[in-house]
Design an enzyme around this catalytic site. Structure first.
Site, PDB file in Angstrom:
ATOM      1  N   ARG A  42       0.812  -1.242   0.060  1.00 43.48           N
ATOM      2  CA  ARG A  42      -0.017  -0.048   0.039  1.00 43.48           C
ATOM      3  C   ARG A  42       0.828   1.357  -0.198  1.00 43.48           C
ATOM      4  O   ARG A  42       1.636   1.460   0.759  1.00 43.48           O
ATOM      5  CB  ARG A  42      -0.902  -0.024   1.102  1.00 43.48           C
ATOM      6  CG  ARG A  42      -1.834   1.010   1.247  1.00 43.48           C
ATOM      7  CD  ARG A  42      -3.022   0.866   2.104  1.00 43.48           C
ATOM      8  NE  ARG A  42      -2.818   0.826   3.592  1.00 43.48           N
ATOM      9  CZ  ARG A  42      -3.592   0.469   4.613  1.00 43.48           C
ATOM     10  NH1 ARG A  42      -4.716   0.073   4.401  1.00 43.48           N
ATOM     11  NH2 ARG A  42      -3.240   0.749   5.818  1.00 43.48           N
ATOM     12  N   SER A 111     -12.759  -4.324  -0.118  1.00 42.18           N
ATOM     13  CA  SER A 111     -13.286  -3.920   1.096  1.00 42.18           C
ATOM     14  C   SER A 111     -14.482  -3.963   1.336  1.00 42.18           C
ATOM     15  O   SER A 111     -15.316  -3.109   0.263  1.00 42.18           O
ATOM     16  CB  SER A 111     -12.500  -2.414   1.522  1.00 42.18           C
ATOM     17  OG  SER A 111     -11.183  -2.401   1.505  1.00 42.18           O
ATOM     18  N   LYS A 140      -6.026   3.796   9.517  1.00 42.48           N
ATOM     19  CA  LYS A 140      -7.222   4.521   8.558  1.00 42.48           C
ATOM     20  C   LYS A 140      -8.230   5.206   9.347  1.00 42.48           C
ATOM     21  O   LYS A 140      -9.006   4.525  10.238  1.00 42.48           O
ATOM     22  CB  LYS A 140      -7.852   3.249   7.711  1.00 42.48           C
ATOM     23  CG  LYS A 140      -6.810   2.896   6.605  1.00 42.48           C
ATOM     24  CD  LYS A 140      -7.673   2.013   5.825  1.00 42.48           C
ATOM     25  CE  LYS A 140      -8.107   3.177   4.654  1.00 42.48           C
ATOM     26  NZ  LYS A 140      -8.759   2.238   3.411  1.00 42.48           N
TER      27      LYS A 140
END
Length: 217
Positions: A42, A111, A140
């Site tokens: 990521r 997700s 997050k």
């Protein structure tokens, strides 16, 4: 490489916030030595050229360990580096559109935060789901913690592997027993550790306890 629930057991998601003492490549290799079963790269800040160079390097590294390598969000990078898979969020490209771009063989992860999102993602071709946030997380800030029981509802509603993500560490991981999850995705619990290899060995043993409890629940 097709998606297998056993490869979802201990899913490492990179975050260069903890690089410095080691490079990201060294950290990922430590995690692989410790037994992680999947690696997601990521990157939110790198330009495409640097991202691709890093992705090519880590793709080769994961291949040498026989572990699936997943790119977060960037479909073009995933294609160019011959990644095993691509993971997209609800605000990114729809799974059906991703499948049209990457073809039939690449793993697609999506997700999901509700049964509806989960079922739609699977209907559109998702091979696995990342479901969270399981617990409060600083990684997050735009994701809410799932209501109690939601993870199990999602797991019960789909026939693809489900990975729990969000705020999971060795002190709360066993709270996921009985949830139906096939594995856990971890960021800071892995990459902020002083000894990443040793930490992954411990986390993998704990994750196996969750899967055992799910199979007998």
């Amino acid at each position: 490489m097709k998606c297998d629930k056993h490869t979802m057991l201990l899913y490492a998601v990179t975050d260069r916030a903890w690089t410095g003492r080691e490079t990201l490549r060294q950290q990922v290799e430590d995690a692989l030595k410790g037994g992680v079963t999947c690696v997601q790269l990521r990157e939110k800040e790198l330009d495409d050229a640097a991202f691709l160079q890093e992705a090519m390097e880590l793709s080769a590294l994961c291949r040498s360990y026989g572990v699936p390598f997943i790119i977060n969000d960037n479909v073009e990078i995933a294609i160019k580096c011959h990644a095993d898979g691509i993971h997209v969020g609800q605000e990114d490209m729809a799974a059906a559109d991703v499948r049209a771009k990457v073809g039939p063989d690449m793993i697609i992860g999506v997700s999901a935060h509700s049964v509806e999102e989960a079922q739609l993602a699977v209907a559109h071709g998702a091979d696995y789901l990342g479901v969270g946030a399981a617990f409060s997380t600083h990684t997050k800030t735009d994701v809410d913690v799932l209501p109690e029981g939601r993870l199990k509802e999602i797991c019960d509603s789909v026939d693809v592997p489900v990975v729990a993500i969000g705020g999971i560490h060795k002190d709360n991981i066993l709270k996921l027993k009985g949830s139906g999850a096939d594995g856990v995705a971890l960021v800071s619990a892995i990459f902020s550790a002083e000894d990443i290899e040793a930490e992954c060995k411990e986390l993998k043993a704990l994750a196996e306890q969750i899967i055992y409890s799910n199979s007998t629940f």
